[in-house]
Design a protein around this motif. Structure first.
Motif, PDB file in Angstrom:
ATOM      1  N   GLY A   1       0.823  -1.216   0.000  1.00  0.00           N
ATOM      2  CA  GLY A   1       0.000   0.000   0.000  1.00  0.00           C
ATOM      3  C   GLY A   1       0.846   1.250   0.000  1.00  0.00           C
ATOM      4  O   GLY A   1       0.577   2.199  -0.738  1.00  0.00           O
ATOM      5  N   ALA A   2       1.896   1.265   0.810  1.00  0.00           N
ATOM      6  CA  ALA A   2       2.779   2.438   0.859  1.00  0.00           C
ATOM      7  C   ALA A   2       3.497   2.628  -0.464  1.00  0.00           C
ATOM      8  O   ALA A   2       3.648   3.759  -0.938  1.00  0.00           O
ATOM      9  CB  ALA A   2       3.781   2.292   2.007  1.00  0.00           C
ATOM     10  N   MET A   3       3.932   1.537  -1.086  1.00  0.00           N
ATOM     11  CA  MET A   3       4.607   1.650  -2.377  1.00  0.00           C
ATOM     12  C   MET A   3       3.652   2.166  -3.449  1.00  0.00           C
ATOM     13  O   MET A   3       4.032   2.987  -4.278  1.00  0.00           O
ATOM     14  CB  MET A   3       5.187   0.299  -2.800  1.00  0.00           C
ATOM     15  CG  MET A   3       6.413  -0.106  -2.016  1.00  0.00           C
ATOM     16  SD  MET A   3       7.775   1.045  -2.208  1.00  0.00           S
ATOM     17  CE  MET A   3       8.348   0.592  -3.824  1.00  0.00           C
ATOM     18  N   SER A   4       2.410   1.701  -3.444  1.00  0.00           N
ATOM     19  CA  SER A   4       1.470   2.164  -4.463  1.00  0.00           C
ATOM     20  C   SER A   4       1.134   3.636  -4.255  1.00  0.00           C
ATOM     21  O   SER A   4       0.995   4.387  -5.223  1.00  0.00           O
ATOM     22  CB  SER A   4       0.203   1.312  -4.458  1.00  0.00           C
ATOM     23  OG  SER A   4      -0.509   1.495  -3.254  1.00  0.00           O
ATOM     24  N   ILE A   5       1.030   4.082  -3.015  1.00  0.00           N
ATOM     25  CA  ILE A   5       0.782   5.505  -2.742  1.00  0.00           C
ATOM     26  C   ILE A   5       1.956   6.335  -3.229  1.00  0.00           C
ATOM     27  O   ILE A   5       1.780   7.372  -3.874  1.00  0.00           O
ATOM     28  CB  ILE A   5       0.530   5.732  -1.245  1.00  0.00           C
ATOM     29  CG1 ILE A   5      -0.811   5.143  -0.835  1.00  0.00           C
ATOM     30  CG2 ILE A   5       0.576   7.211  -0.895  1.00  0.00           C
ATOM     31  CD1 ILE A   5      -1.053   5.115   0.646  1.00  0.00           C
ATOM     32  N   ALA A   6       3.162   5.885  -2.941  1.00  0.00           N
ATOM     33  CA  ALA A   6       4.353   6.615  -3.384  1.00  0.00           C
ATOM     34  C   ALA A   6       4.412   6.672  -4.903  1.00  0.00           C
ATOM     35  O   ALA A   6       4.747   7.713  -5.482  1.00  0.00           O
ATOM     36  CB  ALA A   6       5.610   5.961  -2.821  1.00  0.00           C
ATOM     37  N   GLN A   7       4.078   5.579  -5.570  1.00  0.00           N
ATOM     38  CA  GLN A   7       4.104   5.554  -7.026  1.00  0.00           C
ATOM     39  C   GLN A   7       3.042   6.486  -7.603  1.00  0.00           C
ATOM     40  O   GLN A   7       3.304   7.192  -8.579  1.00  0.00           O
ATOM     41  CB  GLN A   7       3.883   4.119  -7.537  1.00  0.00           C
ATOM     42  CG  GLN A   7       4.100   3.983  -9.022  1.00  0.00           C
ATOM     43  CD  GLN A   7       5.521   4.318  -9.432  1.00  0.00           C
ATOM     44  OE1 GLN A   7       6.461   4.020  -8.728  1.00  0.00           O
ATOM     45  NE2 GLN A   7       5.674   4.954 -10.572  1.00  0.00           N
ATOM     46  N   MET A   8       1.852   6.527  -7.019  1.00  0.00           N
ATOM     47  CA  MET A   8       0.804   7.433  -7.489  1.00  0.00           C
ATOM     48  C   MET A   8       1.231   8.880  -7.328  1.00  0.00           C
ATOM     49  O   MET A   8       1.000   9.712  -8.212  1.00  0.00           O
ATOM     50  CB  MET A   8      -0.511   7.181  -6.737  1.00  0.00           C
ATOM     51  CG  MET A   8      -1.221   5.912  -7.152  1.00  0.00           C
ATOM     52  SD  MET A   8      -2.869   5.725  -6.458  1.00  0.00           S
ATOM     53  CE  MET A   8      -2.572   5.789  -4.712  1.00  0.00           C
ATOM     54  N   ARG A   9       1.891   9.200  -6.205  1.00  0.00           N
ATOM     55  CA  ARG A   9       2.359  10.572  -5.980  1.00  0.00           C
ATOM     56  C   ARG A   9       3.420  10.951  -7.013  1.00  0.00           C
ATOM     57  O   ARG A   9       3.423  12.059  -7.529  1.00  0.00           O
ATOM     58  CB  ARG A   9       2.907  10.736  -4.576  1.00  0.00           C
ATOM     59  CG  ARG A   9       1.814  10.784  -3.514  1.00  0.00           C
ATOM     60  CD  ARG A   9       2.368  11.106  -2.142  1.00  0.00           C
ATOM     61  NE  ARG A   9       3.152  12.322  -2.083  1.00  0.00           N
ATOM     62  CZ  ARG A   9       2.643  13.548  -1.985  1.00  0.00           C
ATOM     63  NH1 ARG A   9       1.360  13.711  -1.950  1.00  0.00           N
ATOM     64  NH2 ARG A   9       3.437  14.600  -1.899  1.00  0.00           N
ATOM     65  N   LYS A  10       4.315  10.017  -7.323  1.00  0.00           N
ATOM     66  CA  LYS A  10       5.346  10.295  -8.327  1.00  0.00           C
ATOM     67  C   LYS A  10       4.712  10.549  -9.691  1.00  0.00           C
ATOM     68  O   LYS A  10       5.087  11.480 -10.401  1.00  0.00           O
ATOM     69  CB  LYS A  10       6.317   9.117  -8.437  1.00  0.00           C
ATOM     70  CG  LYS A  10       7.469   9.179  -7.514  1.00  0.00           C
ATOM     71  CD  LYS A  10       8.440   8.070  -7.859  1.00  0.00           C
ATOM     72  CE  LYS A  10       9.573   8.056  -6.876  1.00  0.00           C
ATOM     73  NZ  LYS A  10      10.477   6.932  -7.094  1.00  0.00           N
ATOM     74  N   ASN A  11       3.745   9.707 -10.052  1.00  0.00           N
ATOM     75  CA  ASN A  11       3.078   9.873 -11.350  1.00  0.00           C
ATOM     76  C   ASN A  11       2.337  11.216 -11.403  1.00  0.00           C
ATOM     77  O   ASN A  11       2.337  11.871 -12.438  1.00  0.00           O
ATOM     78  CB  ASN A  11       2.103   8.722 -11.605  1.00  0.00           C
ATOM     79  CG  ASN A  11       2.834   7.412 -11.824  1.00  0.00           C
ATOM     80  OD1 ASN A  11       4.013   7.400 -12.152  1.00  0.00           O
ATOM     81  ND2 ASN A  11       2.135   6.311 -11.645  1.00  0.00           N
ATOM     82  N   ARG A  12       1.713  11.593 -10.314  1.00  0.00           N
ATOM     83  CA  ARG A  12       0.980  12.856 -10.264  1.00  0.00           C
ATOM     84  C   ARG A  12       1.948  14.041 -10.381  1.00  0.00           C
ATOM     85  O   ARG A  12       1.676  15.006 -11.070  1.00  0.00           O
ATOM     86  CB  ARG A  12       0.202  12.951  -8.955  1.00  0.00           C
ATOM     87  CG  ARG A  12      -0.969  13.849  -9.061  1.00  0.00           C
ATOM     88  CD  ARG A  12      -1.844  13.825  -7.835  1.00  0.00           C
ATOM     89  NE  ARG A  12      -1.553  12.722  -6.925  1.00  0.00           N
ATOM     90  CZ  ARG A  12      -1.871  12.708  -5.657  1.00  0.00           C
ATOM     91  NH1 ARG A  12      -2.485  13.727  -5.141  1.00  0.00           N
ATOM     92  NH2 ARG A  12      -1.587  11.690  -4.895  1.00  0.00           N
ATOM     93  N   GLN A  13       3.117  13.930  -9.713  1.00  0.00           N
ATOM     94  CA  GLN A  13       4.104  14.993  -9.799  1.00  0.00           C
ATOM     95  C   GLN A  13       4.660  15.105 -11.218  1.00  0.00           C
ATOM     96  O   GLN A  13       4.889  16.195 -11.710  1.00  0.00           O
ATOM     97  CB  GLN A  13       5.259  14.740  -8.807  1.00  0.00           C
ATOM     98  CG  GLN A  13       4.883  14.912  -7.359  1.00  0.00           C
ATOM     99  CD  GLN A  13       4.545  16.354  -7.012  1.00  0.00           C
ATOM    100  OE1 GLN A  13       5.041  17.270  -7.625  1.00  0.00           O
ATOM    101  NE2 GLN A  13       3.677  16.522  -6.045  1.00  0.00           N
ATOM    102  N   LYS A  14       4.879  13.988 -11.876  1.00  0.00           N
ATOM    103  CA  LYS A  14       5.371  14.011 -13.257  1.00  0.00           C
ATOM    104  C   LYS A  14       4.330  14.629 -14.181  1.00  0.00           C
ATOM    105  O   LYS A  14       4.668  15.330 -15.126  1.00  0.00           O
ATOM    106  CB  LYS A  14       5.706  12.597 -13.737  1.00  0.00           C
ATOM    107  CG  LYS A  14       6.977  12.046 -13.136  1.00  0.00           C
ATOM    108  CD  LYS A  14       7.234  10.645 -13.652  1.00  0.00           C
ATOM    109  CE  LYS A  14       8.452  10.046 -12.964  1.00  0.00           C
ATOM    110  NZ  LYS A  14       8.674   8.658 -13.386  1.00  0.00           N
ATOM    111  N   GLY A  15       3.060  14.372 -13.921  1.00  0.00           N
ATOM    112  CA  GLY A  15       1.987  14.925 -14.747  1.00  0.00           C
ATOM    113  C   GLY A  15       1.863  16.423 -14.606  1.00  0.00           C
ATOM    114  O   GLY A  15       1.468  17.117 -15.533  1.00  0.00           O
ATOM    115  N   ARG A  16       2.207  16.958 -13.443  1.00  0.00           N
ATOM    116  CA  ARG A  16       2.127  18.410 -13.217  1.00  0.00           C
ATOM    117  C   ARG A  16       3.253  19.146 -13.917  1.00  0.00           C
ATOM    118  O   ARG A  16       3.132  20.298 -14.258  1.00  0.00           O
ATOM    119  CB  ARG A  16       2.173  18.716 -11.725  1.00  0.00           C
ATOM    120  CG  ARG A  16       0.922  18.321 -11.008  1.00  0.00           C
ATOM    121  CD  ARG A  16       0.999  18.695  -9.559  1.00  0.00           C
ATOM    122  NE  ARG A  16      -0.139  18.161  -8.829  1.00  0.00           N
ATOM    123  CZ  ARG A  16      -0.211  18.106  -7.535  1.00  0.00           C
ATOM    124  NH1 ARG A  16       0.775  18.559  -6.782  1.00  0.00           N
ATOM    125  NH2 ARG A  16      -1.278  17.608  -6.950  1.00  0.00           N
TER     126      ARG A  16
END
Length: 97
Positions: A81-96
């Protein structure tokens, strides 16, 4: 006599409205401050999430070794769960960017 009752109800409603306004203003200020803190510390929060997932993975492997069980499901689920949250945050930051 009923006029006095209506007046008292009106005064009570006025005090309640003022108090409710103050509560909502304080809540708004608190939410703005929390958002500012999160924005200011977003990189540290992301690193903390990634670090905690690594720690949970290590605890999971140690727990498996100590108890003889191949996977401790609670720690494994928390680490995933922590890894998936971290990955989602990274993807969101890359999208911005």
């Amino acid at each position: 006599m009923w006029e006095v009752g209506i007046l008292l109800i009106g005064v009570g409603f006025l005090f309640f409205s003022v108090y409710l306004g103050m509560v909502l203003k304080n809540a708004s200020d608190t939410i703005k401050e929390v958002n500012r803190i999160i924005i200011r510390n977003s990189r540290e929060i992301e690193e903390l999430i990634i670090s905690s997932s690594g720690i949970l993975t290590s605890v999971n492997s140690l727990s498996g070794v100590v108890s003889g069980v191949s996977r401790a499901t609670a720690f494994s689920a928390a680490a995933k769960g922590a890894m998936s949250i971290a990955q989602m945050r990274k993807n969101r930051q890359k999208g911005r960017n």
